[in-house]
Design a protein around this motif. Sequence first.
Motif, PDB file in Angstrom:
ATOM      1  N   ILE A   7      -0.757  -1.108  -4.512  1.00  0.00           N
ATOM      2  CA  ILE A   7      -2.010  -0.378  -4.313  1.00  0.00           C
ATOM      3  C   ILE A   7      -1.617   1.072  -4.035  1.00  0.00           C
ATOM      4  CG2 ILE A   7      -4.117  -0.168  -2.945  1.00  0.00           C
ATOM      5  CD1 ILE A   7      -3.761  -3.097  -2.151  1.00  0.00           C
ATOM      6  N   VAL A   8      -1.779   1.921  -5.037  1.00  0.00           N
ATOM      7  CA  VAL A   8      -1.302   3.297  -4.940  1.00  0.00           C
ATOM      8  C   VAL A   8      -2.457   4.257  -4.673  1.00  0.00           C
ATOM      9  CG1 VAL A   8      -0.085   5.168  -6.110  1.00  0.00           C
ATOM     10  CG2 VAL A   8       0.610   2.789  -6.508  1.00  0.00           C
ATOM     11  N   ASN A   9      -2.302   5.064  -3.633  1.00  0.00           N
ATOM     12  CA  ASN A   9      -3.232   6.158  -3.338  1.00  0.00           C
ATOM     13  C   ASN A   9      -2.435   7.462  -3.391  1.00  0.00           C
ATOM     14  OD1 ASN A   9      -5.514   4.466  -2.768  1.00  0.00           O
ATOM     15  ND2 ASN A   9      -4.585   3.990  -0.802  1.00  0.00           N
ATOM     16  N   PHE A  10      -2.946   8.432  -4.134  1.00  0.00           N
ATOM     17  CA  PHE A  10      -2.228   9.690  -4.304  1.00  0.00           C
ATOM     18  C   PHE A  10      -3.164  10.852  -4.013  1.00  0.00           C
ATOM     19  CE2 PHE A  10       0.225  13.068  -6.033  1.00  0.00           C
ATOM     20  CZ  PHE A  10       1.545  12.623  -6.096  1.00  0.00           C
ATOM     21  N   LYS A  11      -2.725  11.744  -3.118  1.00  0.00           N
ATOM     22  CA  LYS A  11      -3.518  12.909  -2.752  1.00  0.00           C
ATOM     23  C   LYS A  11      -2.731  14.169  -3.072  1.00  0.00           C
ATOM     24  CE  LYS A  11      -6.825  15.357  -0.886  1.00  0.00           C
ATOM     25  NZ  LYS A  11      -8.137  15.501  -1.571  1.00  0.00           N
ATOM     26  N   ALA A  12      -3.288  15.012  -3.947  1.00  0.00           N
ATOM     27  CA  ALA A  12      -2.611  16.248  -4.348  1.00  0.00           C
ATOM     28  C   ALA A  12      -3.449  17.455  -3.957  1.00  0.00           C
ATOM     29  CB  ALA A  12      -2.382  16.251  -5.860  1.00  0.00           C
ATOM     30  N   GLU A  13      -2.769  18.506  -3.519  1.00  0.00           N
ATOM     31  CA  GLU A  13      -3.469  19.722  -3.110  1.00  0.00           C
ATOM     32  C   GLU A  13      -2.647  20.950  -3.481  1.00  0.00           C
ATOM     33  OE1 GLU A  13      -5.645  21.630   0.864  1.00  0.00           O
ATOM     34  OE2 GLU A  13      -4.517  19.756   0.997  1.00  0.00           O
ATOM     35  N   ILE A  14      -3.307  21.899  -4.124  1.00  0.00           N
ATOM     36  CA  ILE A  14      -2.664  23.161  -4.470  1.00  0.00           C
ATOM     37  C   ILE A  14      -2.808  24.111  -3.288  1.00  0.00           C
ATOM     38  CG2 ILE A  14      -2.691  25.157  -6.019  1.00  0.00           C
ATOM     39  CD1 ILE A  14      -3.760  23.256  -8.195  1.00  0.00           C
ATOM     40  N   LYS A  15      -1.675  24.508  -2.711  1.00  0.00           N
ATOM     41  CA  LYS A  15      -1.677  25.346  -1.513  1.00  0.00           C
ATOM     42  C   LYS A  15      -1.482  26.824  -1.834  1.00  0.00           C
ATOM     43  CE  LYS A  15      -1.962  22.300   1.897  1.00  0.00           C
ATOM     44  NZ  LYS A  15      -3.023  22.344   2.938  1.00  0.00           N
ATOM     45  N   GLN A  16      -0.781  27.114  -2.935  1.00  0.00           N
ATOM     46  CA  GLN A  16      -0.497  28.497  -3.296  1.00  0.00           C
ATOM     47  C   GLN A  16      -0.831  28.717  -4.758  1.00  0.00           C
ATOM     48  OE1 GLN A  16       3.611  29.305  -2.373  1.00  0.00           O
ATOM     49  NE2 GLN A  16       3.474  28.446  -0.315  1.00  0.00           N
ATOM     50  N   ILE A  17      -1.416  29.869  -5.055  1.00  0.00           N
ATOM     51  CA  ILE A  17      -1.771  30.222  -6.430  1.00  0.00           C
ATOM     52  C   ILE A  17      -1.265  31.626  -6.721  1.00  0.00           C
ATOM     53  CG2 ILE A  17      -3.648  30.578  -8.071  1.00  0.00           C
ATOM     54  CD1 ILE A  17      -5.336  28.662  -6.410  1.00  0.00           C
ATOM     55  N   GLY A  18      -0.638  31.794  -7.871  1.00  0.00           N
ATOM     56  CA  GLY A  18      -0.145  33.107  -8.245  1.00  0.00           C
ATOM     57  C   GLY A  18      -0.070  33.230  -9.752  1.00  0.00           C
ATOM     58  N   THR A  19       0.334  34.392 -10.245  1.00  0.00           N
ATOM     59  CA  THR A  19       0.470  34.626 -11.670  1.00  0.00           C
ATOM     60  C   THR A  19       1.847  35.210 -11.948  1.00  0.00           C
ATOM     61  OG1 THR A  19      -0.481  36.842 -11.496  1.00  0.00           O
ATOM     62  CG2 THR A  19      -1.971  35.015 -12.022  1.00  0.00           C
ATOM     63  N   MET A  20       2.304  34.976 -13.179  1.00  0.00           N
ATOM     64  CA  MET A  20       3.582  35.530 -13.617  1.00  0.00           C
ATOM     65  C   MET A  20       3.345  36.325 -14.893  1.00  0.00           C
ATOM     66  SD  MET A  20       6.090  32.230 -13.184  1.00  0.00           S
ATOM     67  CE  MET A  20       5.125  31.296 -14.367  1.00  0.00           C
ATOM     68  N   LYS A  21       4.069  37.386 -15.080  1.00  0.00           N
ATOM     69  CA  LYS A  21       3.957  38.190 -16.298  1.00  0.00           C
ATOM     70  C   LYS A  21       4.919  37.695 -17.339  1.00  0.00           C
ATOM     71  CE  LYS A  21       2.469  42.377 -13.886  1.00  0.00           C
ATOM     72  NZ  LYS A  21       2.751  43.816 -13.645  1.00  0.00           N
ATOM     73  N   LYS A  23       0.857  -1.182   0.000  1.00  0.00           N
ATOM     74  CA  LYS A  23       0.000   0.000   0.000  1.00  0.00           C
ATOM     75  C   LYS A  23       0.895   1.234   0.000  1.00  0.00           C
ATOM     76  CE  LYS A  23      -3.836   2.166   2.497  1.00  0.00           C
ATOM     77  NZ  LYS A  23      -4.713   2.082   3.702  1.00  0.00           N
ATOM     78  N   ILE A  24       0.808   2.000  -1.068  1.00  0.00           N
ATOM     79  CA  ILE A  24       1.683   3.161  -1.252  1.00  0.00           C
ATOM     80  C   ILE A  24       0.823   4.418  -1.186  1.00  0.00           C
ATOM     81  CG2 ILE A  24       3.305   4.289  -2.814  1.00  0.00           C
ATOM     82  CD1 ILE A  24       3.695   1.401  -4.031  1.00  0.00           C
ATOM     83  N   GLU A  25       1.018   5.201  -0.140  1.00  0.00           N
ATOM     84  CA  GLU A  25       0.223   6.410   0.082  1.00  0.00           C
ATOM     85  C   GLU A  25       1.118   7.634  -0.086  1.00  0.00           C
ATOM     86  OE1 GLU A  25      -2.959   5.448   3.405  1.00  0.00           O
ATOM     87  OE2 GLU A  25      -0.989   4.671   3.982  1.00  0.00           O
ATOM     88  N   ALA A  26       0.839   8.424  -1.112  1.00  0.00           N
ATOM     89  CA  ALA A  26       1.645   9.601  -1.405  1.00  0.00           C
ATOM     90  C   ALA A  26       0.798  10.863  -1.289  1.00  0.00           C
ATOM     91  CB  ALA A  26       2.236   9.505  -2.809  1.00  0.00           C
ATOM     92  N   THR A  27       1.391  11.895  -0.723  1.00  0.00           N
ATOM     93  CA  THR A  27       0.719  13.190  -0.619  1.00  0.00           C
ATOM     94  C   THR A  27       1.620  14.266  -1.220  1.00  0.00           C
ATOM     95  OG1 THR A  27       1.608  13.559   1.615  1.00  0.00           O
ATOM     96  CG2 THR A  27      -0.586  12.574   1.442  1.00  0.00           C
ATOM     97  N   LEU A  28       1.000  15.243  -1.850  1.00  0.00           N
ATOM     98  CA  LEU A  28       1.737  16.291  -2.527  1.00  0.00           C
ATOM     99  C   LEU A  28       1.065  17.639  -2.312  1.00  0.00           C
ATOM    100  CD1 LEU A  28       3.732  17.501  -4.619  1.00  0.00           C
ATOM    101  CD2 LEU A  28       2.167  16.696  -6.410  1.00  0.00           C
ATOM    102  N   ASN A  29       1.814  18.594  -1.798  1.00  0.00           N
ATOM    103  CA  ASN A  29       1.373  19.987  -1.725  1.00  0.00           C
ATOM    104  C   ASN A  29       2.092  20.762  -2.816  1.00  0.00           C
ATOM    105  OD1 ASN A  29      -0.234  19.442   0.506  1.00  0.00           O
ATOM    106  ND2 ASN A  29       1.328  20.067   1.976  1.00  0.00           N
ATOM    107  N   MET A  30       1.340  21.564  -3.573  1.00  0.00           N
ATOM    108  CA  MET A  30       1.904  22.234  -4.739  1.00  0.00           C
ATOM    109  C   MET A  30       1.583  23.721  -4.727  1.00  0.00           C
ATOM    110  SD  MET A  30       0.384  19.492  -7.503  1.00  0.00           S
ATOM    111  CE  MET A  30      -1.269  19.707  -6.810  1.00  0.00           C
ATOM    112  N   SER A  31       2.367  24.471  -5.478  1.00  0.00           N
ATOM    113  CA  SER A  31       2.030  25.862  -5.786  1.00  0.00           C
ATOM    114  C   SER A  31       1.865  25.949  -7.297  1.00  0.00           C
ATOM    115  CB  SER A  31       3.120  26.825  -5.316  1.00  0.00           C
ATOM    116  OG  SER A  31       4.321  26.615  -6.025  1.00  0.00           O
ATOM    117  N   GLU A  32       1.014  26.861  -7.731  1.00  0.00           N
ATOM    118  CA  GLU A  32       0.730  26.984  -9.153  1.00  0.00           C
ATOM    119  C   GLU A  32       0.968  28.421  -9.578  1.00  0.00           C
ATOM    120  OE1 GLU A  32      -2.561  25.301 -12.303  1.00  0.00           O
ATOM    121  OE2 GLU A  32      -3.064  25.455 -10.205  1.00  0.00           O
ATOM    122  N   LYS A  33       1.788  28.588 -10.624  1.00  0.00           N
ATOM    123  CA  LYS A  33       2.090  29.901 -11.168  1.00  0.00           C
ATOM    124  C   LYS A  33       1.573  29.959 -12.606  1.00  0.00           C
ATOM    125  CE  LYS A  33       4.582  31.190  -7.562  1.00  0.00           C
ATOM    126  NZ  LYS A  33       4.184  32.286  -6.663  1.00  0.00           N
TER     127      LYS A  33
END
Length: 214
Positions: free
Chosen positions: A200-214, A114-124
């Motif tokens: 048995i893979v479980n993957f949980k992803a969540e975007i924690k930060q959101i921003g924009t680039m010029k 059982k492989i449980e992975a979690t990921l916190n991300m930022s999006e630009k």
Amino acid sequence: MNAEKTSRILHVTDLGEVSKSIHTKTDFVLPRVTSSKDEIKDAGSAVSKGDKMVEWLGEIDTISLKWIRDSVKGGLVVVNMPEDKEGEGLVSLEVIKAKTKVTPIIEDDGIKMKIEATLNMSEKFQGHHDVTLDKSFIEAVEKKVEVDMKRRMTSTIKYVQKEFGADIFHFNRIMRKYDPRYWAEIEGSWEELFKQVEPIVNFKAEIKQIGTMK
């Protein structure tokens, strides 16, 4: 940009760990590095079974291996989102924090991992993407990351089992620590048992930060 720099950082190889693996005839990988005029980057890895190299592992599978081994320290995750017309369908996310836990499941009909992975991300986002600020779109990106990563990690395990039979994921070490008595019973047969382990893979992803680039 930080995201670009992070994606080019070479992952550190512990030479002491490699020496230990060779001495104990434990399967392992060594990074394959390529260089050009502009950069040095990871380009997959060499798979060693015992003390012999058996094959090359591609870049995508090597990334999956890092996830399974809980050795992701940063970088980018890129997903294709057709809804993002202005961004031409590609959304890049920077890894803030990643964690993977592997737990054996011992049953009468075989061994599962059982492989449980979690990921916190930022999006630009590049330019003006009104759609990216929509909650439903953000949730769709998170879901797409989860589906893609689960598929890739599962595919990598099955590919390595079939093509190499090399336990580069170190499931054997996890088994030994989880149930030493049971491991003592199956250690001599692990090379064959490894090929039959069901992931048995479980993957949980969540975007924690959101921003924009010029």
